[in-house]
Design a protein around this motif. Structure first.
Motif, PDB file in Angstrom:
ATOM      1  N   GLU A  16       0.973  -2.425   4.175  1.00 18.84           N
ATOM      2  CA  GLU A  16      -0.048  -1.307   4.436  1.00 18.84           C
ATOM      3  C   GLU A  16      -1.318  -1.557   4.020  1.00 18.84           C
ATOM      4  OE1 GLU A  16       1.176   2.477   2.915  1.00 18.84           O
ATOM      5  OE2 GLU A  16       3.178   2.376   3.960  1.00 18.84           O
TER       6      GLU A  16
ATOM      7  N   ALA B  18      -0.342  -3.015  14.244  1.00 19.60           N
ATOM      8  CA  ALA B  18       0.335  -1.952  13.238  1.00 19.60           C
ATOM      9  C   ALA B  18       2.014  -1.895  13.399  1.00 19.60           C
ATOM     10  CB  ALA B  18      -0.145  -0.618  14.581  1.00 19.60           C
TER      11      ALA B  18
ATOM     12  N   GLY C 245      -2.187   5.627  11.096  1.00 20.40           N
ATOM     13  CA  GLY C 245      -0.931   5.596  10.219  1.00 20.40           C
ATOM     14  C   GLY C 245      -1.356   4.862   9.014  1.00 20.40           C
ATOM     15  N   PRO C 246      -0.479   4.112   8.270  1.00 23.79           N
ATOM     16  CA  PRO C 246      -0.816   3.249   7.075  1.00 23.79           C
ATOM     17  C   PRO C 246      -1.761   2.051   7.176  1.00 23.79           C
ATOM     18  CG  PRO C 246       1.176   2.893   7.757  1.00 23.79           C
ATOM     19  CD  PRO C 246       0.971   3.897   8.867  1.00 23.79           C
ATOM     20  N   ILE C 247      -1.979   1.774   8.597  1.00 30.89           N
ATOM     21  CA  ILE C 247      -2.647   0.450   9.021  1.00 30.89           C
ATOM     22  C   ILE C 247      -4.024   1.155   9.641  1.00 30.89           C
ATOM     23  CG2 ILE C 247      -2.849  -1.633  10.013  1.00 30.89           C
ATOM     24  CD1 ILE C 247       0.127  -2.093   9.424  1.00 30.89           C
TER      25      ILE C 247
END
Length: 333
Positions: free
Chosen positions: A181, A175, A211-213
């Motif tokens: 991403e 992360a 989140g983006p991941i």
């Protein structure tokens, strides 16, 4: 009468003088039957010094492992061998291997009463038949210690790392360090509880830290090279923008080969377990980013300490905290 020499004892016991020296000085590495011959001969000749406590008889600690072809289990077996060489010569540590995918055979080995055992150390997968065998021998009063993974949830002491924390650690690195991403995937061998614990920690981290991941997919590898390579190749097809990979189990060499050949292999942040020649090389190449090593040498020492404490050969209370796993990056090599 003059003090009997090593040569006198050796002649009486029918062994070499080097064997006598190893036994009387507690150096270990001597077969149990020869230890007994030397002790009996030395006492018969009134050798004037403290001898091993023959009244205890030979104490056999059995270590049962799987997968001798893997670097990790070879390291673990070698660690038991080295530590055994430092113990009282009347303590015998016998190591043997069973087939991982034959739970009935493992259970039979656990239940075996052919030789008297003072303790049993297991590094084998879990299954209902194996768990039942462990429960049976514990009920008989046999001390059992599980190393690396638990073969029974309820019976026997456990020595290993905090696998849930290892999973969360892998997720944390992905992360925070992924190069873009996108999705992350996990791989494991589900017959091992510790692998499931790692994946649970991995999944929980992403749930707790959206989140983006994100963790998108879980593949089962059997810790076997062909299945591992095939599973990772499938993941790369499903997720062409894959950014993170956590391997909770073994067969890292196959995964490394897949990433080495793939056009995006170095774009995937790869966290795996155990420092081996393959993972060391992959860290240097930039194929792997983080290795979480379980320190099998420390696990072997703790397991034997627990057994020796249980059978009364030491009064030292072992540490019961999880073994600390070692985090290794390319910069730490």
């Amino acid at each position: 009468m003059s003090k009997p020499s090593y040569r006198d004892i050796a002649r009486h016991a029918g062994v070499g003088t080097a064997t006598v020296e190893r036994v009387l000085n507690g150096r270990g590495g001597v077969r149990p039957e020869l230890v007994e011959k030397v002790v009996v001969a030395a006492r018969a000749l009134n050798y004037p010094r403290t001898l091993p406590d023959a009244h205890r008889g030979l104490l056999r600690i059995e270590v049962l492992l799987v997968r001798p072809e893997t670097t990790f289990y070879r390291r673990l077996s070698k660690a038991f061998e080295r530590i055994a060489d430092t113990l009282d010569p009347l303590v015998v540590v016998h190591r043997s291997f069973a087939e991982e995918m034959k739970p009935e055979e493992i259970a039979r080995r656990i239940l075996s009463a052919e030789l008297t055992r003072a303790g049993l150390i297991l590094a084998v997968p879990s299954s209902p038949v194996i768990s039942a065998a462990v429960e049976a021998v514990v009920e008989r009063g046999l001390p059992v210690v599980h190393v690396v993974t638990r073969a029974s949830v309820d019976k026997g002491e456990f020595v290993g790392i905090d696998n849930y924390a290892a999973g969360r650690t892998a997720a944390h690195f992905i992360a925070r360090m992924a190069r873009a991403e996108g999705p992350a995937v996990g791989l494991c061998h589900p017959i091992y509880q510790v692998h499931r614990d790692r994946i649970r920690g991995f999944s929980d981290y992403f749930r707790d830290n959206p989140g983006p991941i994100a963790f998108k997919w879980l593949g089962f590898t059997r810790d076997e090279e062909h299945y591992s390579a095939e599973t990772l190749s499938t993941a790369l097809e499903i997720y062409p923008n894959l950014v993170g990979l956590c391997n909770a189990g073994g067969a890292n060499s196959a995964l490394i080969d897949v990433l080495r050949r793939h056009r995006r292999g170095r774009d995937v942040l790869f966290v795996g377990h155990e420092l081996t020649e393959y993972t060391r090389a992959a860290l240097r190449e930039g194929i792997m980013d983080v290795v979480l090593d379980q320190a099998p040498e420390a696990q072997a020492q703790r397991a034997l300490d627990l057994i020796l404490r249980r059978i009364g050969l030491t009064a030292i209370e072992p540490d019961y905290a999880p073994i600390r796993f070692i985090t290794i990056t390319p910069e730490g090599l």
